[in-house]
Enzyme design. Structure first.
Site, PDB file in Angstrom:
ATOM      1  N   ARG A   1       1.530   6.245  12.901  1.00  0.00           N
ATOM      2  CA  ARG A   1       0.106   6.208  12.535  1.00  0.00           C
ATOM      3  C   ARG A   1      -0.652   5.884  13.812  1.00  0.00           C
ATOM      4  NH1 ARG A   1      -2.827   3.286   7.473  1.00  0.00           N
ATOM      5  NH2 ARG A   1      -2.023   5.214   6.566  1.00  0.00           N
TER       6      ARG A   1
ATOM      7  N   GLN B   1      -0.819  11.774   2.574  1.00  0.00           N
ATOM      8  CA  GLN B   1      -1.763  11.463   1.501  1.00  0.00           C
ATOM      9  C   GLN B   1      -2.089  12.731   0.711  1.00  0.00           C
ATOM     10  OE1 GLN B   1      -3.305   8.277   0.752  1.00  0.00           O
ATOM     11  NE2 GLN B   1      -3.659   9.484  -1.081  1.00  0.00           N
TER      12      GLN B   1
ATOM     13  N   HIS C   1      -4.298  13.322   7.489  1.00  0.00           N
ATOM     14  CA  HIS C   1      -3.456  12.410   6.708  1.00  0.00           C
ATOM     15  C   HIS C   1      -2.631  13.272   5.731  1.00  0.00           C
ATOM     16  CE1 HIS C   1      -1.953   8.798   5.148  1.00  0.00           C
ATOM     17  NE2 HIS C   1      -3.028   8.254   4.613  1.00  0.00           N
TER      18      HIS C   1
ATOM     19  N   ARG D   1       2.527   8.309  -3.337  1.00  0.00           N
ATOM     20  CA  ARG D   1       2.871   8.258  -1.911  1.00  0.00           C
ATOM     21  C   ARG D   1       4.374   8.042  -1.775  1.00  0.00           C
ATOM     22  NH1 ARG D   1      -0.820   6.954   1.897  1.00  0.00           N
ATOM     23  NH2 ARG D   1       0.926   7.603   3.224  1.00  0.00           N
TER      24      ARG D   1
ATOM     25  N   CYS E   1      -8.048   7.663  -1.936  1.00  0.00           N
ATOM     26  CA  CYS E   1      -6.764   7.405  -1.255  1.00  0.00           C
ATOM     27  C   CYS E   1      -6.482   5.923  -1.102  1.00  0.00           C
ATOM     28  CB  CYS E   1      -6.756   8.095   0.102  1.00  0.00           C
ATOM     29  SG  CYS E   1      -8.095   7.536   1.167  1.00  0.00           S
TER      30      CYS E   1
ATOM     31  N   ASP F   1     -13.482   8.624  -0.234  1.00  0.00           N
ATOM     32  CA  ASP F   1     -12.756   7.785   0.723  1.00  0.00           C
ATOM     33  C   ASP F   1     -13.804   6.897   1.396  1.00  0.00           C
ATOM     34  OD1 ASP F   1     -10.885   6.731   2.536  1.00  0.00           O
ATOM     35  OD2 ASP F   1     -10.927   8.478   3.866  1.00  0.00           O
TER      36      ASP F   1
HETATM   37  N1   CP Z   1      -4.015   5.530   1.718  1.00  0.00           N
HETATM   38  C1   CP Z   1      -3.366   4.963   2.755  1.00  0.00           C
HETATM   39  O1   CP Z   1      -2.853   5.612   3.666  1.00  0.00           O
HETATM   40  O2   CP Z   1      -3.317   3.597   2.679  1.00  0.00           O
HETATM   41  P1   CP Z   1      -2.828   2.621   3.830  1.00  0.00           P
HETATM   42  O3   CP Z   1      -3.839   2.708   4.949  1.00  0.00           O
HETATM   43  O4   CP Z   1      -2.805   1.253   3.200  1.00  0.00           O
HETATM   44  O5   CP Z   1      -1.473   3.043   4.302  1.00  0.00           O
HETATM   45  N1  NVA Z   2     -10.193   7.702   6.279  1.00  0.00           N
HETATM   46  C1  NVA Z   2      -9.466   6.454   6.177  1.00  0.00           C
HETATM   47  C2  NVA Z   2      -8.235   6.618   5.377  1.00  0.00           C
HETATM   48  C3  NVA Z   2      -7.471   5.354   5.117  1.00  0.00           C
HETATM   49  C4  NVA Z   2      -6.188   5.592   4.387  1.00  0.00           C
HETATM   50  C5  NVA Z   2      -9.145   5.930   7.570  1.00  0.00           C
HETATM   51  O1  NVA Z   2      -8.758   6.730   8.433  1.00  0.00           O
HETATM   52  O2  NVA Z   2      -9.300   4.728   7.787  1.00  0.00           O
END
Ligand code: CP
Ligand code: NVA
Length: 307
Positions: free
Chosen positions: A103, A133, A130, A290, A262, A222
């Site tokens: 990530r 997701q 993502h 997930r 999400c 989101d």
């Molecule tokens: N939706 C999602 O990716 O959640 P986290 O940021 O908690 O992993």
């Molecule tokens: N758009 C958000 C998604 C979190 C799962 C971010 O990137 O923070």
């Protein structure tokens, strides 16, 4: 496929196979008969940003498939690409582990990891996308609605990483996505073109949230402020205030519309608590899925791939 970096790169048949495998493994997981195809295998998990769902669901998925994980915070290794180049991290990790998930802020970090690693690399969210997701979202939609019915999704808010991956997933699975965003925060034209090249007219951008939800089977939202944008939070609250998913907006959609997010959800900003807790909300099924999608992904990428 060696890696899972973005939905638009994946052949449709590969994604459909992952969806079928997710459904099969979910059933096995719930009713017993788990398989351990990843016994003795290790996944390195690199996180430049916080996570609840992604971190825990990947760890549970790996354990459940018989493997193990190593959680790596950037500071443990002196920063990704800081103490040493990303390409060296990729090559060294490939000598130790059987898969890498990451990530990161920059999308180019995961593509660079994939280019230089000899083991599968999984995108666990970047500023650009993502994909895990989006596939869990498709699995959830498939469980609650009929994927074959030319479904319409309305994404309300920021044209961000989650919206982009959802757009690519809609293109691959024959759904339509309408994104409603304030001026300056739309999904970029290049991503819309990429999606529409996969399936014509499947993604469009509008500014009016009511116009987006009018014929929607699903309303998705989101956060207005993604990870890394925290210093813009106050400005964004002002800009996005008319893009809240609340009772008034949901009442403009057809009866029975499903609500997706999400997570994490910021109550009374992008969505009200009432809507998160409403009958149409399938948000926690999404979060659960997930785990099921990632079990399928790990099995597919890591059990086919021998170092
Ligand atoms: N939706 C999602 O990716 O959640 P986290 O940021 O908690 O992993
Ligand atoms: N758009 C958000 C998604 C979190 C799962 C971010 O990137 O923070």
């Amino acid at each position: 496929m060696k890696d899972f970096l973005s939905i638009n790169d994946c052949p449709t048949e590969f994604l459909k196979e992952l969806l079928r495998l997710s459904t099969r493994l979910k059933r096995l997981y719930k009713y017993g008969g788990n398989e351990s195809p990843l016994a003795g295998k290790t996944l390195a998990m690199l996180f430049e940003k916080p996570s609840l769902r992604t971190r825990i669901s990947f760890q549970v998925a790996m354990t459940d498939l018989g493997g193990s994980v190593i959680y790596v915070k950037p500071e443990d290794i002196g920063g990704i690409g800081k103490r040493e180049p990303v390409k060296d991290i990729a090559r060294v990790l490939s000598r130790y582990v059987d898969g890498i998930m990451a990530r990161t802020f920059e999308h180019s970090t995961v593509t660079e990891l994939a280019k230089y690693s000899t083991v599968p690399v999984i995108n666990a969210l970047t500023d650009w996308s993502h994909p895990c997701q989006a596939m869990a979202d498709i699995l959830t939609i498939d469980e609650h609605l009929d994927l074959h019915k030319n479904l319409k999704i309305a994404f309300i808010g920021d044209g961000n990483n989650v919206a982009r991956s959802l757009g690519f997933a809609c293109a691959k699975f024959g759904m339509k996505l309408t994104v409603a965003s304030p001026s300056g925060y739309e999904l970029d034209k290049e991503s819309i073109e990429l999606a529409n090249k996969i399936s014509s007219d499947c993604v469009k951008q509008v500014s009016d949230p009511a116009a987006a939800v009018i014929d929607a089977n699903v309303i998705y939202t989101d956060t207005w402020t993604s990870m890394g944008q925290e210093n813009e939070k106050q400005k964004r609250i002002e800009i996005f205030k008319d893009y809240q998913v609340n009772e008034s907006l949901v009442s403009k959609a057809p009866e029975g519309v499903k609500i997706m997010h999400c997570l994490p959800a910021y109550r009374d900003l992008e969505i009200t608590d009432e809507i998160v807790e409403s009958k149409g909300s399938i948000i926690f099924d999404q979060a659960e899925n997930r785990l099921h999608f990632q079990r399928a992904l790990l099995k597919k990428l890591m059990s086919q791939y021998e170092i």
